[in-house]
Design an enzyme around this catalytic site. Structure first.
Site, short mmCIF file in Angstrom:
data_model
loop_
_atom_site.label_atom_id
_atom_site.label_comp_id
_atom_site.label_asym_id
_atom_site.label_seq_id
_atom_site.Cartn_x
_atom_site.Cartn_y
_atom_site.Cartn_z
N ARG A 194 -6.78 15.02 17.13
CA ARG A 194 -8.11 15.50 16.81
C ARG A 194 -9.19 14.63 17.42
O ARG A 194 -10.21 15.13 17.91
CB ARG A 194 -8.28 15.59 15.29
N TYR A 220 -8.06 24.61 18.76
CA TYR A 220 -6.77 23.98 18.45
C TYR A 220 -6.93 22.64 17.73
O TYR A 220 -8.02 22.11 17.60
CB TYR A 220 -5.86 23.88 19.66
N GLU A 221 -5.80 22.14 17.22
CA GLU A 221 -5.74 20.96 16.36
C GLU A 221 -6.60 21.12 15.11
O GLU A 221 -7.20 20.17 14.61
CB GLU A 221 -6.15 19.70 17.13
N GLY A 222 -6.62 22.33 14.58
CA GLY A 222 -7.43 22.64 13.41
C GLY A 222 -8.76 23.19 13.84
O GLY A 222 -9.61 22.46 14.35
N GLN A 235 -12.08 21.84 10.09
CA GLN A 235 -12.60 20.47 10.11
C GLN A 235 -13.75 20.32 9.13
O GLN A 235 -13.85 19.32 8.40
CB GLN A 235 -13.06 20.10 11.53
#
Length: 598
Positions: free
Chosen positions: A296, A440-442, A447
């Site tokens: 992230r 991506y990555e949340g 977030q």
């Protein structure tokens, strides 16, 4: 072809004059990273990014990756040779532990290098970037045997790594995960299932690919409490630790994507593949989060990186493109028209991008340094405070800098007018590549929910209170200094808005959780504006001090810092008030429509 010059001078200003790099020389890794060594490394990294990575960016976008009938994947022309140069130069092991062949330098330095490489070729930089995350997860949670077998080769880069979370039916909600792990009685498991959106899942750059896979052991509890993490290599290591027989994992297909075409984004099929448990059974999510938090922050760097290269090219175009005359009178009467950089609206776009980029770089390096201190500082309180900062700022950096990165890429494209929409200029690729970083990555909405729903209340609100105290103390310290007043006054107003928004959430979110959800994205961006403003406050103060003491050849550089800082405070910081107003309006109108009315 787009141009790029790594912002080495800007990075050194942050490291030396804002972070006080030399003050940390007594800590492990920092002793070897003296200012002259850091300058040399950044200079070489900038050259490598421009000379090796940049020429392959448009090549990778045009050619993409290709899957053969045997499920192997070929990367674009030139990628394999460039990767070998990257590996042989040791860039992948810059901050890795010397125990496994790394150089052991601070992660802060690696974050700076990662920005340069991602600006030059984001899709390419993802291959070693994912490997770094896999290294972190194995080093933190793997057994001694796993570390000895995998880490030296992954640090070297001869083996690469991936993370496998998402499945066709579940992304954010990993409690729905179906991939199965069946124990074999010999310490191994048979892994079966399908994963999607796996970056660098199959390629021809390395001898082996080490997949970190989330799966559920037979009989495990439902939900996230029953998830375990497994190492599943593409090739099973033989007795000598070299790639042996092919494992039961393959690329089922390549995703056809909007951008990052040079990175192989795969559907991965696990058909009774042999895997080894990492850490404790049913504790896999905790282990994977080591990799996800690293990823992230890396994605936040990607947002900055695309914004930076888009900015540099927009400036170059704006200087050359002749169109109309300046409103205040011709600036270049000898020419048929003035370059568009004289027009206020073009300046608005360029200054906005620049102001976000320079503060974003400072915030990333500031946070990366806190990450180093959380592991290396001798004082336990310093380690705790640094870890608090990392946890609090990770969703802000990922969410805000990738949202801004996309917005800035679009603004830079707008500077080009119609040429920005044409492929040959490269701007439309930056827009397409930047878009994935928000997802991506949340996804960024996640977030924001993480920030509001978890990070604010963690440890009794210790991290957010420390942030308030630090920024407030900075404002108070410089409140009576006339030269700093334009910066501290605006920063204090933004901080007041952030504190008011935090208090509103404390008062209204518990009784009505939708209020927290409705406020989360605005709160994240309000937080980001204040955090970036704090960086500008510190940079303005450092620039003023250096100018007062005699800046020499740096005078223009420092004066430009002050101008950009003033622009940020005048034009961007006031947005905190709008975010506060939206937060304070609550969730009522947002949630009022019946589902069928949409």
């Amino acid at each position: 072809m787009p141009v790029y010059q790594a912002p080495v001078a800007d990075t050194l200003f942050v490291l030396n004059d804002i972070l006080g790099w030399e003050r940390h020389g007594n800590l492990p890794g920092f002793a070897d990273a003296t200012p002259d060594v850091v300058e040399a490394i950044l200079g070489e990294a900038g050259k490598f990014a421009t000379d090796i990575f940049l020429p392959l960016n448009q090549v990778g976008d045009r050619e993409g990756c290709h899957r053969a009938t045997d499920a192997s994947v070929t990367t674009p022309k030139g990628f394999k040779e460039a990767y070998n140069q990257f590996r042989e130069a040791g860039w992948g092991g810059l901050s890795a532990s010397p125990e496994y062949g790394g150089q052991g330098l601070p992660h802060t330095l690696a974050a700076a290098v990662n920005e340069f490489l991602s600006s030059a070729n984001m899709a390419f930089a993802m291959y070693p970037g994912l490997t770094r995350g896999a290294i972190a997860a194995i080093e933190s949670h793997g057994s001694d045997e796993q570390k000895a077998l995998y880490l030296p080769k992954m640090v070297d880069g001869i083996w690469t790594g991936t993370m496998n979370l998402t499945e066709p039916h579940c992304g954010t909600d990993l409690g729905l995960l179906r991939t199965r792990a069946v124990p074999q009685g010999d310490g191994t498991y048979k892994i079966s299932g399908q994963k999607i959106f796996i970056s660098a899942g199959e390629h021809d750059l390395s001898e082996n690919i080490v997949h970190l896979v989330l799966a559920r052991i037979e009989g495990a509890p439902e939900g996230v409490k029953g998830i375990s993490l497994f190492i599943v290599p593409k090739f099973l290591p033989d007795e000598a630790g070299n790639p042996g027989a092919r494992n039961g994992v393959s690329c089922g297909s390549l995703e056809e994507k909007m951008g990052i075409h040079g990175n192989a984004t795969c559907v991965m099929n696990y058909d009774g593949a042999t895997g080894w448990l990492v850490g404790e059974a049913h504790k896999g999510l905790r282990a994977m989060f080591t990799m996800m938090n690293e990823a992230r922050l890396g994605v936040g760097v990607q947002g900055l990186a695309i914004s930076e290269i888009a900015y540099q090219n927009a400036v170059a175009y704006a200087r050359d493109r002749l169109q109309g005359r300046a409103l205040a009178g011709s600036k270049h009467g000898e020419k048929a028209a003035d370059p568009i950089i004289v027009h206020p609206d073009v300046r608005r776009m360029l200054m906005t991008i620049r102001a976000v980029n320079e503060a974003g770089r400072a915030l990333i390096l500031w946070t990366a340094l806190r990450g180093d201190l959380s592991h290396r500082a001798e004082d336990a309180k310093v380690r705790e405070a640094s870890d608090d900062w990392m946890g609090l700022l990770t969703p802000v950096i990922k969410g805000v800098l990738t949202d801004k990165g996309f917005e800035n890429a679009v603004m830079a494209q707008q500077v080009y007018g119609g040429h920005g929409y044409v492929r040959e200029w490269g701007m439309e690729q930056f827009v397409r590549d930047a878009r994935i970083a928000q997802i991506y990555e949340g996804a960024n909405g996640i977030q924001a929910l993480d920030l509001v729903g978890r990070k604010l209340a963690l440890n009794g609100g210790r991290a957010i209170q420390a942030f308030f105290k630090e920024v407030g103390a900075f404002c108070e310290e410089h409140r009576s200094t006339e030269a700093m007043a334009p910066f501290t006054k605006s920063l204090k107003k933004g901080l007041n808005d952030l504190q008011s928004a935090t208090m509103w959430l404390m008062t209204n979110a518990m009784a009505k959780p939708d209020n927290a959800g409705a406020a989360s994205t605005d709160y994240m961006h309000l937080f980001g504006l204040v955090a970036l403003g704090y960086m500008w406050g510190r940079m303005a103060h450092a620039a003023q001090e250096k100018l007062a003491s005699g800046a020499g050849d740096d005078t223009s550089f420092l004066e430009n810092k002050l101008v950009t800082a003033r622009f940020y405070m005048d034009r961007l910081m006031p947005e905190t008030a709008a975010h506060l107003a939206r937060i304070s309006s609550g969730a009522a109108s947002m949630m009022a429509l019946d589902t069928d009315a949409f």
